[in-house]
Motif scaffolding. Structure first.
Motif, short mmCIF file in Angstrom:
data_model
loop_
_atom_site.label_atom_id
_atom_site.label_comp_id
_atom_site.label_asym_id
_atom_site.label_seq_id
_atom_site.Cartn_x
_atom_site.Cartn_y
_atom_site.Cartn_z
N THR A 104 -0.81 -14.81 -9.14
CA THR A 104 -0.51 -13.59 -10.00
C THR A 104 -1.49 -12.51 -9.65
N ILE A 105 -0.92 -11.49 -8.99
CA ILE A 105 -1.81 -10.28 -8.54
C ILE A 105 -1.89 -9.42 -9.87
N THR A 106 -3.23 -9.32 -10.19
CA THR A 106 -3.75 -8.35 -11.24
C THR A 106 -3.82 -6.90 -10.86
N ASP A 107 -3.87 -5.99 -11.59
CA ASP A 107 -4.25 -4.76 -11.28
C ASP A 107 -5.61 -4.63 -10.63
N GLU A 108 -6.56 -5.57 -10.99
CA GLU A 108 -7.98 -5.52 -10.58
C GLU A 108 -7.76 -6.02 -9.00
N ASP A 109 -6.90 -7.02 -8.71
CA ASP A 109 -6.79 -7.76 -7.49
C ASP A 109 -6.41 -6.49 -6.41
N ILE A 110 -5.18 -5.84 -7.02
CA ILE A 110 -4.70 -4.85 -5.88
C ILE A 110 -5.56 -3.61 -5.95
N LYS A 111 -6.28 -3.25 -6.72
CA LYS A 111 -7.22 -2.07 -6.67
C LYS A 111 -8.43 -2.75 -5.77
N ARG A 112 -8.89 -3.62 -5.74
CA ARG A 112 -10.00 -4.02 -5.03
C ARG A 112 -9.37 -4.18 -3.54
N ALA A 113 -8.30 -4.72 -3.29
CA ALA A 113 -7.50 -5.08 -1.79
C ALA A 113 -7.63 -3.36 -1.35
N ILE A 114 -7.00 -2.66 -2.09
CA ILE A 114 -6.74 -1.35 -1.74
C ILE A 114 -8.14 -0.38 -1.09
N LYS A 115 -9.30 -0.66 -1.91
CA LYS A 115 -10.50 -0.26 -1.77
C LYS A 115 -11.06 -0.91 -0.39
N LEU A 116 -10.77 -2.25 -0.19
CA LEU A 116 -11.35 -3.05 1.07
C LEU A 116 -10.70 -2.47 2.52
N LYS A 117 -9.34 -2.43 2.19
CA LYS A 117 -8.54 -2.01 3.36
C LYS A 117 -8.93 -0.41 3.70
N ASN A 118 -9.10 0.37 2.65
CA ASN A 118 -9.36 1.63 2.99
C ASN A 118 -10.85 1.78 3.69
N GLU A 119 -11.72 0.93 3.48
CA GLU A 119 -13.05 0.80 3.95
C GLU A 119 -12.99 0.60 5.28
N GLU A 120 -12.20 -0.38 5.43
CA GLU A 120 -11.68 -0.92 6.76
C GLU A 120 -11.12 0.38 7.90
N ARG A 121 -10.30 1.10 7.34
CA ARG A 121 -9.69 2.24 7.98
C ARG A 121 -10.80 3.28 8.29
N LYS A 122 -11.68 3.60 7.20
CA LYS A 122 -12.65 4.73 7.40
C LYS A 122 -13.77 4.30 8.36
N VAL A 123 -13.94 2.87 8.52
CA VAL A 123 -15.03 2.52 9.58
C VAL A 123 -14.23 2.65 10.96
N LEU A 124 -12.88 2.11 11.04
CA LEU A 124 -12.36 2.16 12.24
C LEU A 124 -12.16 3.61 12.75
N LYS A 125 -12.01 4.53 11.88
CA LYS A 125 -11.78 5.93 12.07
C LYS A 125 -13.16 6.54 12.83
#
Lengths: 257, 384
Positions: free
Chosen positions: B159-180
């Motif tokens: 089950t994907i909780t709200d917390e799970d998805i928010k954490r994933a978004i944050k982590l993926k955004n971090e990756e995008r920022k550092v790649l940028k």
């Protein structure tokens, strides 16, 4: 000591060499079948030309290589055949704004700026349609010499339509026309139109501005020349030795090294 | 361009795809689920939120094309043929290890290929709208994101909780920022790294599966490059013409274009392609409903399957300015209709902005390398 500048064009099928003096006058030129041994053929051709004119290797002040084999040829510089073609044609025809170059392996259309620089260019895809190779295959299917295609085509009253651009399919189409008893002249006129219409499409993509110069080995073919002039609705200028114009451009680059 | 010594970190990224094979095997043995994705439209946050590993499946080699052509037409883009070929031959470990594959109705080639792929693999196809601005399309895509969530939850038994998805978004955004931050280093004149090196990192980063370790590694790489720059190390000639590459996905065999550019006296400073800036530039909004934010962000990607595709034009214009680009080289794959058709629009757009442009059509063979070099050499002679 004479001051000589050499342009060497190692194309897919033929090698061309042009020698200029420091006043940019053509002293000598020649071409030879190259192919697999392109670079060796070019070296020998250059030496032969020099010897014929009582010149020595040391008289050569600069050499520029162009064409597919340009990279490993021992020259001061290598320049793409597109820029060389532009340089050579601008020298011969200062009013030229469009160059249509049909060689053995590819065809190119180059748009020239008024100062002779390349404005835009297009080349055919990885495909023999619209190239000298296409003509060679069809000539062999019809058992005529490559040089005779133009003469045959000139005699035709009608041109047989060759609908396939693919060289392999077009060859079977030609053989079908032969079996149906169509005259050789008309089939060859059709072959010339096929090459012309393919290249005309390429030219229209780049944009055609007069004066239009037709060059490269296929420019010797009167059949293709006539068909191409009709297809693009423009008269075509041709240098008496259309095979050597890129080599001439390379030699001109050598003068300005 | 002469041989230069690479920071050792580049090698780690160059080998990432190969090393990844073993890493995935280990992850599978630990009981991790793997989701293979084909396009940048696949919202990988959902996969990460489920505790699973997303992996890029697009193939860049002609090795399996003959096998694919037993079923697929020859006159089809090599990426679609190659990807399908790897799936049916089980030659790609990533496909082999995928518990679920996620595709989208992007181009005609891919969506019809998915019908065949779905018969042999566990495949979920998202209905991607063909346009981005209208509400009905946005609504459809939002629902498709929710439908994917359900599929992932069902297939992976989580089950994907709200917390799970928010954490994933944050982590993926971090990756995008550092790649940028990484690719924007090439805004410098001259750029600190070549285009081949940049591509190695952008492509290789897809095959490093520990998000946090990956972000850390890219950060260290950035620091190393910055330190070199501060010490006056110059790897690229100041006179190298600065090139932006756009067009079809570029990796594997098609790196021949990058090589030809950098051997002709140019340097690739930016990749607009989908292995490049396009999928990294925009972040998922962390302040709104997570699924709506994901849907909005992904639908904006400017791929040629969209009509009209103004986002690509806008991104190109912006990158040309920001990276001080001397010329744009477009790479299209044979029989990729949407990109090949869009070439005319791109050409006109860049002409208007007075940016030199050349479009090159190629495939996954190396038979046209000489022709490519001639075209690019002439293009550079024009820029000179």
């Amino acid at each position: 000591m004479a001051k000589i500048f050499a342009g060497v064009d190692i194309g897919s099928l033929t090698v061309k060499v042009v020698l200029l003096n420091e006043d940019k006058e053509i002293i000598a030129y020649d071409s030879a079948r190259g192919g697999y041994q392109g670079r060796d053929v070019a070296t020998n051709l250059l030496e032969k030309l020099l010897a014929q004119h009582g010149l020595h290797k040391d008289d050569v002040q600069g050499t520029v290589a162009t064409g597919y084999g340009r990279v490993n040829f021992p020259a001061e510089k290598d320049v793409s055949e597109i820029s060389c073609q532009a340089r050579g044609i601008h020298y011969l025809f200062p009013g030229a704004r469009t160059i249509i170059d049909i060689g053995g392996q590819d065809s190119k259309v180059i748009q020239l700026l008024p100062n002779g620089r390349v404005g835009e260019f297009a080349m055919n895809d990885k495909c023999a349609a619209g190239t000298g190779r296409f003509l060679e295959v069809m000539a062999s299917a019809l058992e005529v010499n490559l040089q005779e295609i133009g003469d045959y085509a000139a005699k035709a009253e009608n041109a047989t339509e060759i609908s396939s651009f693919c060289t392999v399919f077009a060859e079977s189409e030609v053989i079908t026309h032969v079996s149906a008893g169509k005259p050789k002249e008309e089939i060859l006129a059709g072959v010339c139109y096929s090459v012309a219409s393919r290249v005309a499409t390429l030219a229209q993509r780049v944009g055609i501005m007069p004066d239009v110069v037709f060059t490269g080995g296929v420019a010797c073919n009167e059949g293709v020349k006539k068909a191409l002039a009709q297809e693009i609705n423009q008269p075509l200028l041709t240098y008496e030795e259309p095979v050597i114009t890129a080599a001439l451009g390379a030699a001109l680059y050598a003068v300005n090294l | 361009m002469s041989e230069i010594k690479l920071p050792s970190q580049f090698e780690s990224f160059g080998d990432a795809r190969k090393q990844g094979f073993i890493a995935v095997k280990n992850l599978k043995e630990q009981g991790k689920k793997v989701a293979g994705v084909f396009c940048t439209y696949a919202p990988v946050e959902l996969v990460l939120a489920a505790g699973a590993v997303p992996i890029g499946l697009c193939a860049f080699s002609d090795e399996t094309i003959p096998e694919a052509e037993k079923e697929l037409p020859r006159n089809l883009c090599p990426l679609v043929k190659s990807s399908y070929g790897f799936a049916i031959t089980d030659k790609c470990p990533y496909m082999y290890f995928s518990d679920l594959m996620i595709g989208e109705t992007t181009c005609d080639g891919k969506k019809k290929m998915y019908e065949l792929l779905g018969e042999i693999k566990n495949l979920h196809v998202m209905q991607l709208p063909q346009t981005q601005e209208d509400e009905a399309s946005q609504e459809l895509w939002y629902k498709e994101v929710l439908r994917l969530k359900e599929r992932i939850e069902r297939d992976f038994g989580v089950t994907i909780t709200d917390e799970d998805i928010k954490r994933a978004i944050k982590l993926k955004n971090e990756e995008r920022k550092v790649l940028k931050e990484f690719y924007e280093l090439s805004k410098a004149c001259p750029p600190p790294i070549t285009g081949s090196e940049q591509l190695k990192v952008l492509y290789g980063s897809q095959f490093k599966f520990d998000q946090e370790a990956k972000i850390q590694e890219i950060r260290e790489l950035i620091e190393k490059i910055k330190a070199d720059m501060a010490n006056g190390v110059e790897n690229v000639s100041k006179s190298a013409k600065r090139i932006l590459i756009t067009g079809c996905p570029l990796a594997g065999v098609t790196e021949k274009i990058v090589k030809a550019i950098e051997e002709s006296g140019g340097v690739v400073v930016a990749y607009e392609n989908c292995i490049g800036i396009k999928p990294i530039e925009n972040l998922v909004d962390e302040t709104m409903d997570p699924y709506k934010a994901i849907a909005d962000r992904y639908l904006k990607i400017g791929c040629s399957v969209m009509t009209p595709n103004n986002n690509r034009l806008e991104l190109l214009s912006r990158l040309v300015k920001e990276f001080k680009v001397d010329g744009v080289v477009e790479m299209t794959l044979q029989a990729c209709h949407t990109y090949n058709l869009e070439t005319a629009t791109i050409r006109k757009h860049l002409q208007k902005e007075d940016v030199p442009f050349i479009s090159i059509e190629t495939d996954y063979s190396t038979s046209d390398v000489a022709q490519l070099k001639t075209r690019l050499a002439a293009f550079f002679e024009m820029l000179a």
